[in-house]
Design an enzyme around this catalytic site. Structure first.
Site, PDB file in Angstrom:
ATOM      1  N   SER A   1       0.774  -1.166   0.064  1.00  0.00           N
ATOM      2  CA  SER A   1      -0.116   0.119   0.035  1.00  0.00           C
ATOM      3  C   SER A   1       0.909   1.243   0.180  1.00  0.00           C
ATOM      4  O   SER A   1       0.372   2.428  -0.406  1.00  0.00           O
ATOM      5  CB  SER A   1      -0.975   0.083   1.266  1.00  0.00           C
ATOM      6  OG  SER A   1      -0.147  -0.021   2.440  1.00  0.00           O
TER       7      SER A   1
ATOM      8  N   HIS B   1      -6.389  -4.496  -1.685  1.00  0.00           N
ATOM      9  CA  HIS B   1      -6.034  -3.177  -2.654  1.00  0.00           C
ATOM     10  C   HIS B   1      -6.142  -3.550  -3.898  1.00  0.00           C
ATOM     11  O   HIS B   1      -5.977  -2.627  -5.109  1.00  0.00           O
ATOM     12  CB  HIS B   1      -4.694  -2.486  -2.132  1.00  0.00           C
ATOM     13  CG  HIS B   1      -4.545  -1.504  -1.252  1.00  0.00           C
ATOM     14  ND1 HIS B   1      -5.235  -0.322  -1.094  1.00  0.00           N
ATOM     15  CD2 HIS B   1      -3.943  -1.697  -0.058  1.00  0.00           C
ATOM     16  CE1 HIS B   1      -4.954   0.277  -0.104  1.00  0.00           C
ATOM     17  NE2 HIS B   1      -4.319  -0.548   0.815  1.00  0.00           N
TER      18      HIS B   1
ATOM     19  N   LYS C   1     -12.759  -1.258   0.625  1.00  0.00           N
ATOM     20  CA  LYS C   1     -11.888  -0.366  -0.377  1.00  0.00           C
ATOM     21  C   LYS C   1     -12.830  -0.236  -1.831  1.00  0.00           C
ATOM     22  O   LYS C   1     -13.848   0.160  -1.554  1.00  0.00           O
ATOM     23  CB  LYS C   1     -10.789  -0.828  -0.486  1.00  0.00           C
ATOM     24  CG  LYS C   1      -9.959  -0.551   0.604  1.00  0.00           C
ATOM     25  CD  LYS C   1      -8.457  -0.988   0.872  1.00  0.00           C
ATOM     26  CE  LYS C   1      -7.634  -0.536   1.874  1.00  0.00           C
ATOM     27  NZ  LYS C   1      -7.029  -1.800   2.661  1.00  0.00           N
TER      28      LYS C   1
END
Ligand SMILES: *Cc1c(COP(=O)(O)O)cnc(C)c1O
Length: 393
Positions: free
Chosen positions: A182, A210, A241
């Protein structure tokens, strides 16, 4: 009694402040989106994990309303007592078919998924080999488990192989990695990791928080991007997310692994089911992701545009294709000043410095979204140039 502890805590809080590590929460008065109001000012938001812009997308809000009306607000139970609705099973099945796994088990968060996973499957006879830059939840999950712990430097396949050789006597070995790291937006080399795992008879676990909804031709994440879907044993991820941004996480993977987790994973057994509106809207998010390339295409175009314009202007942008676009500054103080200037100019972009990233590699981490327009990104690039002039970094 509290008096002594209070004085001690007050001292520790002073230390946090003096080290420049005190985190202040900036209060927003709007829904999450490309533009947000923060403490009375409208800012272009470059720091949400809202990759597909689904956090306040009308279709998501509508789906959450529908689920609220049809299934109610809360479950007031863990899954195995009376907390499993048809909706929860449907979401698990939908995630399995989307991700290409045998089965999926939902958790309250990906933090909990990673927290429950290792302990339930492995013990002192086993070894877990972990990338040094793995997310805190993987690190904590591994600490809760009695397996031997080995680490390799980020993305260093030679070191991974050395760790595999060192742990050859373990009953089972699991390689654990983030799909995307990240702070850098770098992808794990899943093809090489799977090759090594096969050569050394180890299992592979990927946390794709992610990347799910973001990478791969179908938005299925790093396993799809690297064409290794069938070679991954355990895939964890978040619904917090790209997939709507509310909350919830999952472990997807081999049938018996998921079945055992339902029996043994402590955060699953002892923490509440995810709320129906979140489950319902997550299903809608998967529908949107599976039925159209549009949001992913816009995200990819936005990312390419921002990366190329920033590079043209001479900013040091870490290479890659992920919507995490780190703008490197180096010096910790300079990065903080640049971020403050950007906020002053109307761009919400946060600096990260030691100990979150190595000393001397402070950066502004920007994150692209399908909710951004081309004008938004050009505005951001212009403000970056202006802020650099103003603070002379
Ligand atoms: C964000 C993130 C998590 C935590 O997800 P939550 O569902 O918010 O708990 C776990 N792992 C990785 C790699 C993440 O990026």
């Amino acid at each position: 009694m509290y008096g002594t502890l209070r004085d001690d805590l007050a001292g520790r809080l002073v230390e946090v402040r003096e080290a420049g590590l005190y985190k202040t929460e900036h209060v927003m008065t709007t829904p999450q989106g490309a533009h947000v109001d923060v403490e009375g000012r409208e800012l272009l938001n470059l720091c949400a994990n809202n990759y597909l812009g689904l956090a306040s997308h009308p279709a998501m809000v509508e789906a959450a309303h529908e689920a609220l009306d049809r299934w109610g607000y809360g479950m007031a139970s863990v899954r195995f007592i009376c907390g499993t609705q048809a909706l929860h099973r449907e979401l698990e099945q939908r995630l399995s078919s989307f991700l290409g796994t045998d089965d999926t088990i939902l958790f309250s968060s990906c933090y909990d998924a990673n927290g429950g996973l290792f302990e339930a499957l492995f013990d002192e006879q086993d070894a877990v080999i972990s990338d040094q830059l793995n997310h805190a939840s993987i690190i904590d999950g591994i600490r809760l488990c009695k397996a031997r712990r080995l680490r390799y430097a980020n993305g260093d396949m030679d070191e991974l192989e050395a760790r595999l050789e060192e742990s050859a006597d373990a009953r089972y070995r699991l390689i654990a990695t983030d799909g995307v790291f990240s702070m850098d937006g770098y992808l794990a080399q899943l093809d090489s990791i799977c090759d090594l795992a096969e050569r050394h008879n180890a299992l592979v676990m990927v946390d794709d928080s992610h990347a799910v909804g973001v990478l791969g031709p179908g938005g299925r994440g790093t396993p799809e991007h690297h064409d290794v879907v069938e070679r991954i044993d355990i895939l964890t991820g978040t619904l917090g997310k790209a997939i709507g941004g509310a909350s919830g996480g999952y472990v997807a993977g081999r049938r018996e692994i998921v079945e055992l987790l339902r029996q043994r994973a402590r955060p699953y057994l002892f923490s509440n089911s995810i709320p129906p509106p979140v489950a319902g809207a997550s299903l809608r998010a998967l529908e949107l992701i599976e039925s159209s390339h549009e949001l992913r295409d816009r995200l990819r175009e936005n990312t390419a545009h921002f990366r190329s314009r920033m590079t043209e202007l001479g900013f040091d942008v870490l290479p890659g294709e992920h919507p995490i676009v780190p703008v490197m500054v180096g010096d910790e103080v300079a990065a903080a000043r640049l971020s403050a200037k950007l906020v002053e100019l109307g761009v919400y972009a946060v600096s990260f410095s030691f100990p979150v990233v190595p000393r001397g590699t402070a950066r502004i981490r920007t994150q692209m979204s399908a909710a951004h327009t081309r004008e938004d990104l050009d505005f951001a690039v212009d403000r970056f140039a202006e802020a650099r002039e103003a603070v002379a970094v």
